[in-house]
Design a protein around this motif. Structure first.
Motif, PDB file in Angstrom:
ATOM      1  N   LEU A  85       0.827  -1.203   0.000  1.00 26.61           N
ATOM      2  CA  LEU A  85       0.000   0.000   0.000  1.00 26.61           C
ATOM      3  C   LEU A  85       0.863   1.255   0.000  1.00 26.61           C
ATOM      4  CD1 LEU A  85      -2.766  -1.265   2.395  1.00 26.61           C
ATOM      5  CD2 LEU A  85      -3.172  -0.280   0.136  1.00 26.61           C
ATOM      6  N   ARG A  86       0.329   2.275  -0.648  1.00 26.75           N
ATOM      7  CA  ARG A  86       1.017   3.561  -0.784  1.00 26.75           C
ATOM      8  C   ARG A  86       0.139   4.664  -0.218  1.00 26.75           C
ATOM      9  NH1 ARG A  86       1.925   2.527  -7.258  1.00 26.75           N
ATOM     10  NH2 ARG A  86       3.377   0.759  -7.078  1.00 26.75           N
ATOM     11  N   PRO A  87       0.716   5.796   0.167  1.00 28.61           N
ATOM     12  CA  PRO A  87      -0.102   6.901   0.690  1.00 28.61           C
ATOM     13  C   PRO A  87      -1.203   7.335  -0.276  1.00 28.61           C
ATOM     14  CG  PRO A  87       2.183   7.256   1.254  1.00 28.61           C
ATOM     15  CD  PRO A  87       2.158   6.048   0.349  1.00 28.61           C
ATOM     16  N   ASP A  88      -0.944   7.251  -1.592  1.00 28.17           N
ATOM     17  CA  ASP A  88      -1.985   7.680  -2.528  1.00 28.17           C
ATOM     18  C   ASP A  88      -3.091   6.639  -2.706  1.00 28.17           C
ATOM     19  OD1 ASP A  88      -0.021   7.296  -5.625  1.00 28.17           O
ATOM     20  OD2 ASP A  88      -0.592   5.878  -4.058  1.00 28.17           O
ATOM     21  N   ASP A  89      -3.013   5.525  -1.987  1.00 28.38           N
ATOM     22  CA  ASP A  89      -4.136   4.585  -1.930  1.00 28.38           C
ATOM     23  C   ASP A  89      -5.148   5.003  -0.867  1.00 28.38           C
ATOM     24  OD1 ASP A  89      -1.798   1.918  -2.432  1.00 28.38           O
ATOM     25  OD2 ASP A  89      -3.206   2.732  -3.910  1.00 28.38           O
ATOM     26  N   THR A  90      -4.808   6.023  -0.084  1.00 27.19           N
ATOM     27  CA  THR A  90      -5.712   6.496   0.955  1.00 27.19           C
ATOM     28  C   THR A  90      -7.021   6.971   0.340  1.00 27.19           C
ATOM     29  OG1 THR A  90      -3.943   7.130   2.458  1.00 27.19           O
ATOM     30  CG2 THR A  90      -6.056   8.247   2.745  1.00 27.19           C
ATOM     31  N   ALA A  91      -8.135   6.404   0.799  1.00 29.34           N
ATOM     32  CA  ALA A  91      -9.443   6.724   0.238  1.00 29.34           C
ATOM     33  C   ALA A  91     -10.513   5.971   1.018  1.00 29.34           C
ATOM     34  CB  ALA A  91      -9.512   6.311  -1.227  1.00 29.34           C
ATOM     35  N   VAL A  92     -11.752   6.327   0.738  1.00 31.14           N
ATOM     36  CA  VAL A  92     -12.869   5.501   1.179  1.00 31.14           C
ATOM     37  C   VAL A  92     -13.137   4.502   0.058  1.00 31.14           C
ATOM     38  CG1 VAL A  92     -15.290   5.424   1.846  1.00 31.14           C
ATOM     39  CG2 VAL A  92     -13.863   7.353   2.550  1.00 31.14           C
ATOM     40  N   TYR A  93     -13.160   3.233   0.413  1.00 24.50           N
ATOM     41  CA  TYR A  93     -13.346   2.166  -0.571  1.00 24.50           C
ATOM     42  C   TYR A  93     -14.796   1.675  -0.513  1.00 24.50           C
ATOM     43  CZ  TYR A  93      -8.401   1.945  -1.580  1.00 24.50           C
ATOM     44  OH  TYR A  93      -7.122   2.252  -2.001  1.00 24.50           O
ATOM     45  N   TYR A  94     -15.405   1.581  -1.682  1.00 20.54           N
ATOM     46  CA  TYR A  94     -16.804   1.193  -1.793  1.00 20.54           C
ATOM     47  C   TYR A  94     -16.952  -0.101  -2.581  1.00 20.54           C
ATOM     48  CZ  TYR A  94     -17.688   6.066  -0.523  1.00 20.54           C
ATOM     49  OH  TYR A  94     -17.716   7.284   0.119  1.00 20.54           O
ATOM     50  N   CYS A  95     -17.888  -0.902  -2.163  1.00 17.76           N
ATOM     51  CA  CYS A  95     -18.273  -2.108  -2.874  1.00 17.76           C
ATOM     52  C   CYS A  95     -19.521  -1.796  -3.695  1.00 17.76           C
ATOM     53  CB  CYS A  95     -18.562  -3.208  -1.854  1.00 17.76           C
ATOM     54  SG  CYS A  95     -19.275  -4.706  -2.521  1.00 17.76           S
ATOM     55  N   ALA A  96     -19.602  -2.330  -4.916  1.00 12.81           N
ATOM     56  CA  ALA A  96     -20.752  -2.074  -5.780  1.00 12.81           C
ATOM     57  C   ALA A  96     -21.160  -3.363  -6.489  1.00 12.81           C
ATOM     58  CB  ALA A  96     -20.412  -1.002  -6.803  1.00 12.81           C
ATOM     59  N   SER A  97     -22.455  -3.444  -6.778  1.00 16.16           N
ATOM     60  CA  SER A  97     -23.019  -4.632  -7.406  1.00 16.16           C
ATOM     61  C   SER A  97     -23.798  -4.245  -8.652  1.00 16.16           C
ATOM     62  CB  SER A  97     -23.943  -5.338  -6.410  1.00 16.16           C
ATOM     63  OG  SER A  97     -24.639  -6.401  -7.023  1.00 16.16           O
ATOM     64  N   ALA A  98     -23.585  -4.994  -9.735  1.00 20.12           N
ATOM     65  CA  ALA A  98     -24.287  -4.741 -10.991  1.00 20.12           C
ATOM     66  C   ALA A  98     -24.945  -6.026 -11.484  1.00 20.12           C
ATOM     67  CB  ALA A  98     -23.318  -4.226 -12.047  1.00 20.12           C
ATOM     68  N   ALA A  99     -26.175  -5.887 -11.974  1.00 21.90           N
ATOM     69  CA  ALA A  99     -26.849  -7.050 -12.557  1.00 21.90           C
ATOM     70  C   ALA A  99     -26.323  -7.315 -13.963  1.00 21.90           C
ATOM     71  CB  ALA A  99     -28.351  -6.822 -12.591  1.00 21.90           C
ATOM     72  N   VAL A 100     -26.164  -6.244 -14.718  1.00 25.94           N
ATOM     73  CA  VAL A 100     -25.644  -6.340 -16.077  1.00 25.94           C
ATOM     74  C   VAL A 100     -24.525  -5.333 -16.201  1.00 25.94           C
ATOM     75  CG1 VAL A 100     -26.148  -6.099 -18.526  1.00 25.94           C
ATOM     76  CG2 VAL A 100     -27.881  -7.029 -16.985  1.00 25.94           C
ATOM     77  N   ILE A 101     -23.378  -5.773 -16.695  1.00 27.63           N
ATOM     78  CA  ILE A 101     -22.232  -4.870 -16.783  1.00 27.63           C
ATOM     79  C   ILE A 101     -21.858  -4.652 -18.238  1.00 27.63           C
ATOM     80  CG2 ILE A 101     -20.412  -6.630 -16.684  1.00 27.63           C
ATOM     81  CD1 ILE A 101     -20.437  -3.348 -14.676  1.00 27.63           C
TER      82      ILE A 101
END
Length: 123
Positions: A85-101
């Motif tokens: 990991l690097r300092p520029d990986d700092t963030a809020v990480y979100y999970c997302a779900s798609a039915a069709v991509i």
């Protein structure tokens, strides 16, 4: 119950590892699941995604070789192993779900989003 729930964030030092988890309930379980992140002052960006049926994966160039997305179909859970990991990986990480991509990196393809988990990497 929230449709998708992330966990595993925290404060680490540069070079350390973290593993994020995302659990999706049956109603919100999609054919494609992904991780996005939003750093302070920046737009939300695609990190990695995985096809639930075939297991094919996709990564942002910035994380290739350091992050690995995987799944446990039995547990309806997606993981993001983050190494070096690097300092520029700092963030809020979100999970997302798609039915069709159509485009894994496009947030508009995703129907369900989690609340996010904070990842902070100190130098």
């Amino acid at each position: 119950q929230a449709p998708v729930v992330e966990s595993g964030g925290g404060l680490v030092q540069a070079g350390d590892s973290l593993r994020l988890s995302c659990v999706a309930s049956g109603r919100t379980f999609g054919n494609y699941m992904a991780w996005f992140r939003r750093a302070p002052g920046k737009d939300r960006e695609f990190v990695a995604g995985i096809s639930w049926s075939g297991g094919s994966t996709s990564y942002a160039d910035s994380v290739k070789g350091r992050f690995t997305v995987s799944k446990s179909s039995a547990k309806d859970t997606m993981f993001l192993q983050m190494d070096d990991l690097r300092p520029d990986d700092t963030a809020v990480y979100y999970c997302a779900s798609a039915a069709v991509i159509r485009t894994p990196a496009s947030p508009s393809d995703y129907l369900y989003w989690g609340q996010g988990t904070q990842v902070t990497v100190s130098s």
